[in-house]
Design an enzyme around this catalytic site. Structure first.
Site, short mmCIF file in Angstrom:
data_model
loop_
_atom_site.label_atom_id
_atom_site.label_comp_id
_atom_site.label_asym_id
_atom_site.label_seq_id
_atom_site.Cartn_x
_atom_site.Cartn_y
_atom_site.Cartn_z
N GLY A 289 0.85 -1.19 0.00
CA GLY A 289 0.00 0.00 0.00
C GLY A 289 0.88 1.24 0.00
CD GLN B 290 3.46 5.72 2.68
OE1 GLN B 290 2.47 5.22 2.14
NE2 GLN B 290 4.42 4.99 3.21
CG HIS C 96 -0.58 1.48 7.32
ND1 HIS C 96 0.31 0.94 8.22
CD2 HIS C 96 0.16 2.28 6.50
CE1 HIS C 96 1.52 1.42 7.96
NE2 HIS C 96 1.45 2.22 6.92
CD GLU C 97 -0.97 2.62 2.81
OE1 GLU C 97 -0.41 3.73 2.83
OE2 GLU C 97 -0.36 1.55 3.01
CB CYS D 136 5.23 1.97 7.52
SG CYS D 136 4.85 3.52 6.69
CG LEU D 137 6.63 0.92 1.42
CD1 LEU D 137 6.04 1.27 0.07
CD2 LEU D 137 7.75 -0.11 1.29
CG HIS E 199 0.66 6.91 5.50
ND1 HIS E 199 1.79 7.34 6.15
CD2 HIS E 199 0.84 5.58 5.26
CE1 HIS E 199 2.62 6.31 6.30
NE2 HIS E 199 2.06 5.23 5.78
ZN ZN Z 1 2.81 3.28 5.74
#
Ligand code: ZN
Length: 174
Positions: free
Chosen positions: A46, A51, A133-134, A91-92, A137
């Site tokens: 995701g 991000q 989660h997204e 998480c990236l 963000h």
């Molecule tokens: Zn993330």
């Protein structure tokens, strides 16, 4: 298509609250394609626009093993939640860290798809975790916010140190 740079914690730009997307047009679809390329390449399941330093309410996801089930959620809004589930998240934007987070097991979400069509969909399992989660963000929230202050500080210090080392290594190569 182009790969985008992913911001990493504790970059303050990850704390910005994204504004709604005004128009689903070709420029937005280009951004969506670039986000998918960036997410698949990372690799991740995701990615929120926040991000990649675009502060508009847009996320992409694909939790399938074959990477052939892409989801685009524009202006997503959770309208119902049900159940609780604890799962390990990464998480990236917080590379190398995986921690348990509690979230709703099922969510119903209203959003626009990549053609601007209004959708209401129910998500559960990994996709439900990913979408929550997204959306966090897009609101400037990270999964480390659910951890203790001490744990979050440890992760912050470690990542800042890692980045200093990376900069030094680059300097040597140059
Ligand atoms: Zn993330």
């Amino acid at each position: 298509m182009a790969k985008l740079k992913i911001l990493e914690f504790p970059d303050p730009r990850l704390r910005k609250k994204a504004v709604p997307v005004a128009a689903v047009d070709d420029a937005l679809r280009q951004l969506i394609d670039d986000m998918f390329e960036t997410m698949y390449d990372a690799p991740g399941i995701g990615l929120a626009a926040t991000q990649v330093d675009v502060h508009r309410r847009l996320l992409v996801a694909d939790v399938s093993a074959e990477k052939d089930d892409p989801y685009v959620l524009i202006n997503p809004e959770i309208v119902a939640r049900d159940g609780l589930e604890v799962s390990e998240e990464g998480c990236l934007s917080v590379p190398g860290y995986y921690e348990e987070v509690e979230r709703a097991e099922h969510v119903r979400v209203n959003y626009l798809d990549r053609n601007g069509a209004a959708i209401e969909a129910d998500f559960d399992g990994l996709l439900a975790v990913c979408v929550q989660h997204e959306i966090d963000h897009l609101d400037g929230r990270l999964f480390v916010d659910y951890l203790s202050e001490a744990k979050r500080q440890r992760i912050r210090k470690r990542l800042q140190k890692d980045r200093r080392l990376q900069i030094q290594e680059t300097a040597v190569v140059l």
